[in-house]
Design a protein around this motif. Structure first.
Motif, PDB file in Angstrom:
ATOM      1  N   UNK A  78       7.142   7.719   3.097  1.00  9.96           N
ATOM      2  CA  UNK A  78       7.547   6.673   2.770  1.00  9.96           C
ATOM      3  C   UNK A  78       8.701   5.535   3.470  1.00  9.96           C
ATOM      4  N   UNK A  79      10.359   5.966   3.415  1.00  3.94           N
ATOM      5  CA  UNK A  79      10.752   5.618   4.262  1.00  3.94           C
ATOM      6  C   UNK A  79      10.392   5.479   5.590  1.00  3.94           C
TER       7      UNK A  79
ATOM      8  N   UNK B  96       0.620  -1.198   0.031  1.00  4.83           N
ATOM      9  CA  UNK B  96      -0.138  -0.162  -0.226  1.00  4.83           C
ATOM     10  C   UNK B  96       1.203   1.215   0.138  1.00  4.83           C
ATOM     11  N   UNK B  97       2.057   1.715   0.477  1.00  2.00           N
ATOM     12  CA  UNK B  97       2.599   2.704   0.685  1.00  2.00           C
ATOM     13  C   UNK B  97       3.643   2.242  -0.899  1.00  2.00           C
ATOM     14  N   UNK B  98       3.658   1.787  -1.295  1.00  2.00           N
ATOM     15  CA  UNK B  98       4.833   1.463  -2.729  1.00  2.00           C
ATOM     16  C   UNK B  98       3.647   2.060  -3.306  1.00  2.00           C
ATOM     17  N   UNK B  99       2.627   1.601  -3.462  1.00  2.00           N
ATOM     18  CA  UNK B  99       1.931   2.095  -4.917  1.00  2.00           C
ATOM     19  C   UNK B  99       1.359   3.665  -4.426  1.00  2.00           C
TER      20      UNK B  99
ATOM     21  N   UNK C  47       4.902  18.783 -13.331  1.00  2.00           N
ATOM     22  CA  UNK C  47       6.040  17.809 -12.272  1.00  2.00           C
ATOM     23  C   UNK C  47       5.250  16.878 -12.156  1.00  2.00           C
ATOM     24  N   UNK C  48       6.190  16.054 -11.871  1.00  3.89           N
ATOM     25  CA  UNK C  48       5.576  14.804 -10.519  1.00  3.89           C
ATOM     26  C   UNK C  48       6.016  14.991  -9.393  1.00  3.89           C
ATOM     27  N   UNK C  49       4.533  14.924  -8.624  1.00  2.00           N
ATOM     28  CA  UNK C  49       4.561  15.581  -7.273  1.00  2.00           C
ATOM     29  C   UNK C  49       3.933  14.066  -6.643  1.00  2.00           C
ATOM     30  N   UNK C  50       4.423  13.020  -6.596  1.00  2.00           N
ATOM     31  CA  UNK C  50       3.858  12.114  -5.380  1.00  2.00           C
ATOM     32  C   UNK C  50       2.939  12.132  -4.248  1.00  2.00           C
ATOM     33  N   UNK C  51       2.300  10.996  -4.310  1.00  2.00           N
ATOM     34  CA  UNK C  51       1.944  11.146  -2.832  1.00  2.00           C
ATOM     35  C   UNK C  51       1.688  11.017  -1.921  1.00  2.00           C
ATOM     36  N   UNK C  52       2.661  10.161  -2.042  1.00  2.52           N
ATOM     37  CA  UNK C  52       3.443  10.214  -0.903  1.00  2.52           C
ATOM     38  C   UNK C  52       5.111   9.717  -0.643  1.00  2.52           C
ATOM     39  N   UNK C  53       5.534  11.324   0.067  1.00  2.00           N
ATOM     40  CA  UNK C  53       6.725  11.626  -0.423  1.00  2.00           C
ATOM     41  C   UNK C  53       7.545  10.185  -0.092  1.00  2.00           C
ATOM     42  N   UNK C  54       8.818  10.771  -0.626  1.00  3.35           N
ATOM     43  CA  UNK C  54       9.990   9.088  -0.245  1.00  3.35           C
ATOM     44  C   UNK C  54      10.341   9.382   1.059  1.00  3.35           C
ATOM     45  N   UNK C  55      10.649  10.327   1.697  1.00  4.44           N
ATOM     46  CA  UNK C  55      10.962  10.430   3.731  1.00  4.44           C
ATOM     47  C   UNK C  55       9.515   9.619   4.272  1.00  4.44           C
TER      48      UNK C  55
ATOM     49  N   UNK D 195       9.164   2.096  10.340  1.00  7.11           N
ATOM     50  CA  UNK D 195       7.877   1.964  11.395  1.00  7.11           C
ATOM     51  C   UNK D 195       7.126   0.708  11.753  1.00  7.11           C
ATOM     52  N   UNK D 196       6.822   0.198  10.438  1.00  6.28           N
ATOM     53  CA  UNK D 196       5.785  -0.663  10.770  1.00  6.28           C
ATOM     54  C   UNK D 196       6.843  -2.606  10.883  1.00  6.28           C
ATOM     55  N   UNK D 197       8.059  -1.975  10.188  1.00 11.05           N
ATOM     56  CA  UNK D 197       8.492  -3.551   9.755  1.00 11.05           C
ATOM     57  C   UNK D 197       9.067  -3.465  11.500  1.00 11.05           C
ATOM     58  N   UNK D 198       9.281  -2.278  12.615  1.00 12.31           N
ATOM     59  CA  UNK D 198       9.932  -2.199  13.292  1.00 12.31           C
ATOM     60  C   UNK D 198       8.943  -3.007  14.456  1.00 12.31           C
ATOM     61  N   UNK D 199       7.697  -2.142  14.642  1.00 14.49           N
ATOM     62  CA  UNK D 199       6.247  -3.213  14.794  1.00 14.49           C
ATOM     63  C   UNK D 199       5.293  -4.416  14.987  1.00 14.49           C
ATOM     64  N   UNK D 200       6.484  -5.106  13.164  1.00 14.43           N
ATOM     65  CA  UNK D 200       5.896  -6.266  13.151  1.00 14.43           C
ATOM     66  C   UNK D 200       7.775  -7.375  13.495  1.00 14.43           C
ATOM     67  N   UNK D 201       8.264  -6.656  13.612  1.00 16.77           N
ATOM     68  CA  UNK D 201       9.591  -7.265  14.437  1.00 16.77           C
ATOM     69  C   UNK D 201       9.416  -7.938  15.780  1.00 16.77           C
TER      70      UNK D 201
END
Length: 190
Positions: free
Chosen positions: A122-123, A73-76, A112-120, A128-134
């Motif tokens: 997204x990261x 979902x984040x990647x999309x 110009x192309x402006x992302x719906x979710x900026x890279x920072x 945070x999600x990986x840490x919570x999952x761990x």
């Protein structure tokens, strides 16, 4: 009277500590902003630790599946433009009857192309999600018994279908969400 002041001072102390930790966390985030490669390498290492934990513990497949859906979902959102041309086309069609699209001629407005979710963001959300999952893999309550190959196949199908739809959208409205750098032109090309 002293009993009334004591809970207020304890609450104030907790608030002060929370604010201090929040400022320190934000300072770390601000310092990590320009180091894109190192941030993503760290997130990748954290993801490898998570998958190693799931693999060696032979459990927590639901947590891994939920993480996979969330990261997809984040990647999309990262791939999609902030101002979706399909929505603008529908809006323009309803307003004046003409179907709007991205600029294709020299005299049209450059957008110009402006992302719906900026890279920072997204990261930050992915880390945070990986840490919570761990952390969830250390609690037995999240270890729901499931037949994991079904989850893997379902996630792969979901990934293929959503990426196919996203790529078709990118082709239809002629936008590319990635740039490799500044375009270089040679003398011979005109």
């Amino acid at each position: 009277m002293d009993a009334v002041e004591e809970p207020m001072s304890a609450f104030g102390a907790v608030t002060a500590q929370t604010n201090k930790l929040s400022r320190q966390y934000q300072a770390l985030l601000d310092q990590s902003t320009p180091h894109t490669l190192y941030r993503w390498v760290g997130t990748g290492v954290l993801l490898v630790f998570f998958f190693a934990r799931v693999f060696f513990a032979q459990g927590w497949y639901i947590v891994a599946y939920a993480l996979g859906i969330y990261l997809l979902n984040l990647f999309l959102a990262f791939l999609q433009p902030k101002f979706d041309p399909s929505n603008e086309a529908l809006d323009n069609d309803m307003e004046d009857g003409s179907l709007g699209s991205l600029p294709t001629k020299q005299d049209e407005e450059f957008r110009p192309f402006i992302r719906r979710l900026p890279e920072f963001k997204f990261w930050h959300a992915a880390t945070r999600a990986i840490t919570i999952s761990f952390v969830c893999t250390w609690f037995e309550v999240f270890n729901v018994p499931v037949f994991w190959p079904v989850l893997v196949m379902y996630w792969i199908m979901l990934f293929v279908l959503t990426m196919r739809k996203q790529i078709q959208h990118m082709i239809k409205y002629r936008y590319v969400p990635f740039t490799v750098g500044k375009a270089r032109y040679t003398k011979n090309s005109s």
